[in-house]
Write a protein that holds these residues in place. Sequence first.
Motif, PDB file in Angstrom:
ATOM      1  N   GLN A 129       0.785  -1.474   0.219  1.00 27.36           N
ATOM      2  CA  GLN A 129       0.103   0.085   0.131  1.00 27.36           C
ATOM      3  C   GLN A 129       0.820   0.975  -0.111  1.00 27.36           C
ATOM      4  OE1 GLN A 129      -3.041   0.093  -0.529  1.00 27.36           O
ATOM      5  NE2 GLN A 129      -3.958  -2.182   0.321  1.00 27.36           N
ATOM      6  N   SER A 130       0.098   2.280   0.008  1.00 27.79           N
ATOM      7  CA  SER A 130       0.981   3.562  -0.228  1.00 27.79           C
ATOM      8  C   SER A 130       1.097   4.122   0.881  1.00 27.79           C
ATOM      9  CB  SER A 130       0.214   4.696  -1.555  1.00 27.79           C
ATOM     10  OG  SER A 130      -0.984   4.921  -0.864  1.00 27.79           O
ATOM     11  N   TRP A 148      -2.132   5.624   2.314  1.00 34.50           N
ATOM     12  CA  TRP A 148      -3.221   5.105   2.864  1.00 34.50           C
ATOM     13  C   TRP A 148      -2.754   4.521   3.784  1.00 34.50           C
ATOM     14  CZ3 TRP A 148      -2.637  -0.264   4.862  1.00 34.50           C
ATOM     15  CH2 TRP A 148      -3.073  -0.391   4.789  1.00 34.50           C
ATOM     16  N   ASN A 158      -4.052   6.750   6.718  1.00 32.89           N
ATOM     17  CA  ASN A 158      -5.433   7.310   6.682  1.00 32.89           C
ATOM     18  C   ASN A 158      -5.742   6.757   7.818  1.00 32.89           C
ATOM     19  OD1 ASN A 158      -5.580   9.830   5.139  1.00 32.89           O
ATOM     20  ND2 ASN A 158      -5.741   8.071   3.963  1.00 32.89           N
ATOM     21  N   ASP A 159      -4.662   6.004   8.797  1.00 34.86           N
ATOM     22  CA  ASP A 159      -5.298   4.871   9.386  1.00 34.86           C
ATOM     23  C   ASP A 159      -3.916   4.792  10.504  1.00 34.86           C
ATOM     24  OD1 ASP A 159      -6.605   2.362  10.179  1.00 34.86           O
ATOM     25  OD2 ASP A 159      -6.537   1.192   8.581  1.00 34.86           O
ATOM     26  N   THR A 191      -9.382  -4.581   6.268  1.00 40.23           N
ATOM     27  CA  THR A 191      -7.803  -3.979   6.109  1.00 40.23           C
ATOM     28  C   THR A 191      -6.874  -4.608   5.063  1.00 40.23           C
ATOM     29  OG1 THR A 191      -7.441  -3.417   8.064  1.00 40.23           O
ATOM     30  CG2 THR A 191      -5.505  -3.547   7.054  1.00 40.23           C
ATOM     31  N   GLN A 230      -8.113  -4.606   1.333  1.00 40.52           N
ATOM     32  CA  GLN A 230      -8.547  -2.828   0.198  1.00 40.52           C
ATOM     33  C   GLN A 230      -7.273  -3.502  -1.261  1.00 40.52           C
ATOM     34  OE1 GLN A 230      -7.985   0.427   2.308  1.00 40.52           O
ATOM     35  NE2 GLN A 230      -8.945   0.045   4.271  1.00 40.52           N
ATOM     36  N   ILE A 234      -4.959  -2.018  -4.305  1.00 37.66           N
ATOM     37  CA  ILE A 234      -3.426  -1.721  -4.086  1.00 37.66           C
ATOM     38  C   ILE A 234      -3.981   0.196  -4.571  1.00 37.66           C
ATOM     39  CG2 ILE A 234      -1.250  -1.583  -4.852  1.00 37.66           C
ATOM     40  CD1 ILE A 234      -1.686  -3.749  -1.954  1.00 37.66           C
ATOM     41  N   ALA A 235      -3.941   1.225  -4.456  1.00 38.07           N
ATOM     42  CA  ALA A 235      -4.039   2.695  -4.963  1.00 38.07           C
ATOM     43  C   ALA A 235      -3.406   2.957  -6.197  1.00 38.07           C
ATOM     44  CB  ALA A 235      -4.856   3.503  -4.614  1.00 38.07           C
ATOM     45  N   TYR A 255       2.773   9.338  -3.964  1.00 36.23           N
ATOM     46  CA  TYR A 255       1.212   9.595  -4.312  1.00 36.23           C
ATOM     47  C   TYR A 255       1.331   9.776  -5.901  1.00 36.23           C
ATOM     48  CZ  TYR A 255      -0.207  11.105   0.704  1.00 36.23           C
ATOM     49  OH  TYR A 255      -0.246  11.275   1.778  1.00 36.23           O
TER      50      TYR A 255
END
Length: 616
Positions: A129-130, A133, A136-137, A339, A342, A344-345, A412
Motif C-alpha cells: 500500500q502507498s 494509505w 489514513n489509518d 484492511t 483493500q 492497491i491504489a 502519491y
Amino acid sequence: MFRFFESLIDPYTPYAEADSPPQKLWPFIRAYSKPFKTLFWITGLMSLLVAAVEIGLIYYMGRVVDLLGSDGPAGFWDRHGAELLWIGVFLLLLRPAIQSCHTLLLNNAILPNYGTLWRWRAHRHVLRQSVGWFENDFAGRIANRIMQTPPAAGEAVFQVFDALTFALAYLVGAALILAEADLRLALPLLIWFAAFAWLVRWTILKVGPASQASSEARSAVTGRVVDSYTNIHSVKLFAHHDREISYAKEAIEKARGTFQREMRIYTLMDIMLTALNGALIVGVVGWALALWMQGAASVGIVAIAATLTLRLNAMTGWIMWAVSSFFQNLGVVREGMETIAQPIALVDRPDAKALDLRAGEIALHGLSHHYGRGQGGLDAIDLTIAPGEKVGLVGRSGAGKSTLVKLLLRFYDVETGRIEIDGQDIASLTQDGLRAQIGMVAQESTLLHRSVRDNILYGRPEASEAQVIAAARQAEAHDFVLSLSDPQGRQGYDAHVGERGVKLSGGQRQRIALARVILKDAPILVLDEATSALDSEVEAEIQKTLYGMMAGKTVIAIAHRLSTIAQMDRILVLDQGRIVEQGSHSTLLAAGGLYAGFWQRQSGGFLGLDPEEAAQ
C-alpha cells in the motif's frame, strides 16, 4: 512423521499478487485457501470416515446386546470369538490409525501452515500500500488485523473439519441406523434436527454481526492503546495520564458492551439447546421403549437409540459452540478484510521499468496535486532542475514543499501533469526502481527497532562493515554509537535503538539517518530539514558532510533555516502551491520580495511568520 505432515503445504509458495483482492468474504477465503484445496478434500473425507467409524461402533454395540440376549454364555466364544477378535484388532489398530491420520492432517498439515500463509500474504499485501494509505489509518489497528485475522481463519477451518463435517455425518448416520431398525424411530430425530437447524440459523444470524461488532471494538481499543504508547512522550509532557486513561476507557467500555451483547446470544442459545436435547431423549428413547414393549424392536435397538441420543445430547453443545465459533471467526475475518482486502491504489504499470538514470535531470510539467480536495498542494508547476544542480525550497507551511518531494518519490500519483527524470515519466517506472536512485533525509527520521548496524545497512544491505563505519564517521555518529548499550547487553553497532529510535536523542537519530543515506550514495539527494534536530556545533560539522555528499548529485533541499541553503545554486520560493520567486540567495535578497522578507524576519536562522502574524 510430524515433519512429513508439516511439509505437505508450503505457506510461502509463489502466487500471483492481486492489486484488487476479492471484496466478498467467500471468494476472498477461497483465494487464500487455493493451495490447500486438495488437502481440504482429503481432510474432509477423513472427517466423514471418523464419524462413520463412531456410528458403526454404536451400531455394533447394539448387535452385541442382541447377541448377549439371544445366546447364553455356553459356547458364546466358540460362535462369536473370531468376530470379536477382529473387532478388537480394529479398535486397537485401525481406528487409532484413522483418527491419528485425521488429527495429523488437521493439527500439523493445515493449521500451522494455513495461518502462516494468511499472515504472510496479508503482510505482503499491506506493505504494497502507498504511504498515503498508511497515513489514513492507525498502525496499531492495521497490525492488530494482520495478527488476529489468520488465527481466526485457521480456527474457522478447524471447526469445519473437526466439528461440522463430523457432526453432519454423525447426524445422517444416526438417522439411517434408526430408520433401518424402524422408520418411525427416525421421525423424532428428524423433528429435533429441524428445530436444531432453526436454532443454528438463529444463532448464526445473531452471532455474525455481534462478533464483527465485538472484533471492531477490540481493534479500536488496540488502536487507542497503541496510540498512547507510541506518543508516550507527549502524554507525559502534557501530563495527560488521566485523559489517556479516559480515552482508552471509552473504547474499553464499548468493547465490553459489544461482548456482553454477544454473550447474551450464547446464553439464550444454550437454554434453548438444553430444552431441545431433553425433547430428543424423550422422543427417541421413549419411542424405542414403546416399540420394544410392542415387540417391534429388540433390546439392541433400544440400546442403540439410547446411546445415539445421549451421544447427540453431549455433542450438540459442542456442535453449537463449533458453529458459533465458526461464524464468530468469520466475523473477525470479515473485519480483517477491511484492511487486508483493500485494493492497491498506487501500482506499477505492467510494462514498468527501473529508472535508467544517466545524468539526474528532473523536470516538472504542469504539475498539480491537491490530494483530491481541489485546494492545497501544488498548482501548475513547471520546473527543470539541471543534472547536478543544487536547489533549495522555501515557503510557509502548506506552501507545497513536502508535496513536491512526495510526488517526486511517487508516494502519491500526480493528479495533473507529469514528473520526468532524464526524460522518463516516473509514472512509467517501478516504484522501487525509482526510489533506489533517490536518497532522502527527513526532518524527523525514524529508525527501525533493530541494531544501529541494521539501520545504517538499510541504505545498502550488501555494504561491508568497513563501509558502515565509514558512513557513520562521515555523519559524525561513530563515536556516540560506540558508547551505546541496550537492556539485553548489546553494545555499539549491535545495540538496538528502540521503537522508532526512541532510545536515542533527536540529534543521534538524525546522524544515523544521515549515515544510512551516505551509505546508499544515491545520485539524487532530497533533504527535508536534514539538520534541524542537531545542535549548532554538530550542525556545522554535518553541513560540511552534506556539502561533500552533494558533489555530483542533483539535490533538492527543503529548509526553514535559510542559512542552510544560502549556498545552493538556486532557491525556489513556493507560496500557495506556486513558484513565486527563484534565483540565487543574493539575487533574491536584492529583489526585495518574499524571500528577502523571510530573511529579514529570521531569528537565529529560522524562517519567520508572515507580516500579519509577526505584528501580533
